[in-house]
Design a protein around this motif. Structure first.
Motif, short mmCIF file in Angstrom:
data_model
loop_
_atom_site.label_atom_id
_atom_site.label_comp_id
_atom_site.label_asym_id
_atom_site.label_seq_id
_atom_site.Cartn_x
_atom_site.Cartn_y
_atom_site.Cartn_z
N ALA A 17 0.83 -1.21 0.00
CA ALA A 17 0.00 0.00 0.00
C ALA A 17 0.86 1.26 0.00
N HIS A 18 1.96 1.22 0.77
CA HIS A 18 2.81 2.39 0.88
C HIS A 18 3.45 2.73 -0.46
N ALA A 19 3.76 1.68 -1.25
CA ALA A 19 4.40 1.92 -2.55
C ALA A 19 3.50 2.73 -3.47
N GLN A 20 2.18 2.64 -3.27
CA GLN A 20 1.26 3.36 -4.12
C GLN A 20 1.08 4.82 -3.71
N THR A 21 1.42 5.15 -2.47
CA THR A 21 1.12 6.48 -1.97
C THR A 21 2.34 7.27 -1.54
N SER A 22 3.50 6.64 -1.46
CA SER A 22 4.66 7.30 -0.90
C SER A 22 5.20 8.34 -1.88
N THR A 23 5.84 9.36 -1.30
CA THR A 23 6.59 10.34 -2.06
C THR A 23 7.93 10.46 -1.36
N PRO A 24 8.97 10.91 -2.03
CA PRO A 24 9.01 11.42 -3.39
C PRO A 24 8.96 10.29 -4.43
N SER A 25 9.06 10.68 -5.70
CA SER A 25 9.10 9.70 -6.78
C SER A 25 10.28 10.04 -7.69
N PHE A 26 10.67 9.07 -8.51
CA PHE A 26 11.77 9.33 -9.43
C PHE A 26 11.34 10.32 -10.51
N GLU A 27 12.17 11.31 -10.74
CA GLU A 27 11.91 12.27 -11.80
C GLU A 27 12.20 11.64 -13.15
N VAL A 28 13.25 10.84 -13.22
CA VAL A 28 13.65 10.21 -14.48
C VAL A 28 14.23 8.85 -14.16
N ALA A 29 14.01 7.89 -15.05
CA ALA A 29 14.58 6.55 -14.88
C ALA A 29 14.83 5.95 -16.25
N THR A 30 16.00 5.36 -16.42
CA THR A 30 16.34 4.66 -17.65
C THR A 30 16.56 3.19 -17.33
N ILE A 31 16.00 2.33 -18.16
CA ILE A 31 16.12 0.87 -17.99
C ILE A 31 16.59 0.30 -19.32
N LYS A 32 17.75 -0.37 -19.30
CA LYS A 32 18.33 -0.90 -20.51
C LYS A 32 18.78 -2.35 -20.28
N PRO A 33 18.89 -3.14 -21.35
CA PRO A 33 19.52 -4.47 -21.19
C PRO A 33 20.91 -4.29 -20.61
N ALA A 34 21.31 -5.19 -19.75
CA ALA A 34 22.58 -5.04 -19.04
C ALA A 34 23.75 -5.10 -20.03
N ALA A 35 24.68 -4.18 -19.83
CA ALA A 35 25.93 -4.23 -20.58
C ALA A 35 26.80 -5.35 -20.01
N PRO A 36 27.78 -5.84 -20.77
CA PRO A 36 28.67 -6.86 -20.22
C PRO A 36 29.28 -6.39 -18.91
N SER A 37 29.18 -7.22 -17.88
CA SER A 37 29.67 -6.84 -16.56
C SER A 37 31.13 -7.25 -16.39
N PRO A 38 31.99 -6.32 -15.95
CA PRO A 38 33.41 -6.67 -15.79
C PRO A 38 33.64 -7.81 -14.80
N ASP A 39 32.84 -7.87 -13.75
CA ASP A 39 33.05 -8.91 -12.73
C ASP A 39 31.91 -9.92 -12.65
N GLY A 40 30.85 -9.71 -13.46
CA GLY A 40 29.74 -10.65 -13.45
C GLY A 40 28.81 -10.50 -12.27
N HIS A 41 29.06 -9.52 -11.40
CA HIS A 41 28.27 -9.34 -10.19
C HIS A 41 27.15 -8.33 -10.42
N ILE A 55 22.87 -2.45 -11.38
CA ILE A 55 23.65 -2.86 -12.55
C ILE A 55 23.68 -4.38 -12.65
N ASN A 56 23.42 -4.89 -13.85
CA ASN A 56 23.49 -6.33 -14.13
C ASN A 56 22.55 -7.10 -13.21
N ILE A 57 21.32 -6.63 -13.09
CA ILE A 57 20.39 -7.21 -12.12
C ILE A 57 19.19 -7.86 -12.82
N THR A 58 18.73 -8.98 -12.27
CA THR A 58 17.47 -9.57 -12.72
C THR A 58 16.33 -8.91 -11.95
N LEU A 59 15.13 -9.02 -12.51
CA LEU A 59 13.97 -8.43 -11.82
C LEU A 59 13.67 -9.16 -10.52
#
Length: 249
Positions: A17-41, A55-59
């Motif tokens: 419930a809090h996720a629907q009503t909380s502030t502040p919120s992100f002004e901008v967000a970019t989501i891209k396929p992960a680039a090759p990770s130097p350490d795989g972490h 970075i390099n994260i699954t949902l």
């Protein structure tokens, strides 16, 4: 334990419930396929200036962080939930940075990431309690060998054959063992302090030599003085009702 099982659903409902009503919120967000990770972490960063990066994260891993819910207790969803990796960068408006200063547990940021998942991935979910295969973390014969921490903070380092930690509660240890064993681990030790540990083992599919570390379950008993006992436990879970690929940036 009974009280905890009663309170956890209420806590999760409050989180949702809090996720629907909380502030502040992100002004901008970019989501891209992960680039090759130097350490795989995977790396999650959230300094107190309103920025967030994953970075390099699954949902599934991001949901684990955002909802403070172990991955094994996040159910259903598409197959790519645990395989496709993303790089995520987000920032709040400069006028909204102030709330982050007194937020040492980063709860505000967690709720903002929840809202980001709902907005960009159209995530819809609900919470339940389900009885699932689990391990109870209990004392082995002779009792705990955990060492009281010498650290003021918390560090975790783990791999295919080791798990080292500083400043960890047994609840956190159980969560890490859940990731290692692939099954929910429930802390039944009732220990309340923080501990340092070094755990080393030989995977079941690795060749064994005279100098090999013991198997995981034996190592937990010999090195930590603890034991994993197979059982079934009613545990809180998050059930995914809808999750789509991210909308365009």
């Amino acid at each position: 334990m009974a009280l905890l099982k009663l309170l956890l659903p209420l806590f999760l409902a409050t989180q949702l419930a809090h996720a629907q009503t909380s502030t502040p919120s992100f002004e901008v967000a970019t989501i891209k396929p992960a680039a090759p990770s130097p350490d795989g972490h995977t790396h999650i960063n959230y300094p107190p200036d309103g920025r967030f990066s994953a970075i390099n994260i699954t949902l599934r891993a991001l949901m684990q962080w955002a909802y403070a819910m172990p991955e094994k207790q996040i159910l259903d969803g598409p197959a790519w939930l645990a395989t496709t990796r993303f790089d995520i960068q987000a920032k709040v408006d400069d006028d909204q940075i102030k709330p982050f200063t007194p937020d040492p547990n980063h709860e505000i940021m967690r709720h903002m990431v929840q809202a980001l998942l709902a907005d960009r991935f159209l995530l819809k979910l609900h919470q339940e309690t389900r009885t699932m295969p689990a391990y109870d973390l209990i004392f082995a014969k002779g009792g705990s060998k955990l060492q009281p921490t010498q650290s003021n903070g918390k560090t975790i380092s783990s791999g295919r054959t080791y798990f080292n930690g500083q400043g960890l509660t047994t609840t956190i240890i159980a969560q890490e063992l859940s990731q290692i064993t692939g099954r929910i681990v429930v802390d039944k030790t009732n220990l309340t302090d923080r501990y340092d540990l070094k755990l080393q083992w030989t995977p079941d599919d690795a060749p064994v030599t005279d100098n090999s570390a013991p198997s995981l379950f034996t190592a937990i008993q010999e090195q930590l003085g603890l034991k994993l006992e197979p059982t079934k436990e009613p545990v809180p879970v998050l059930v995914i009702d809808q999750l789509d690929p991210p909308t365009p940036n």
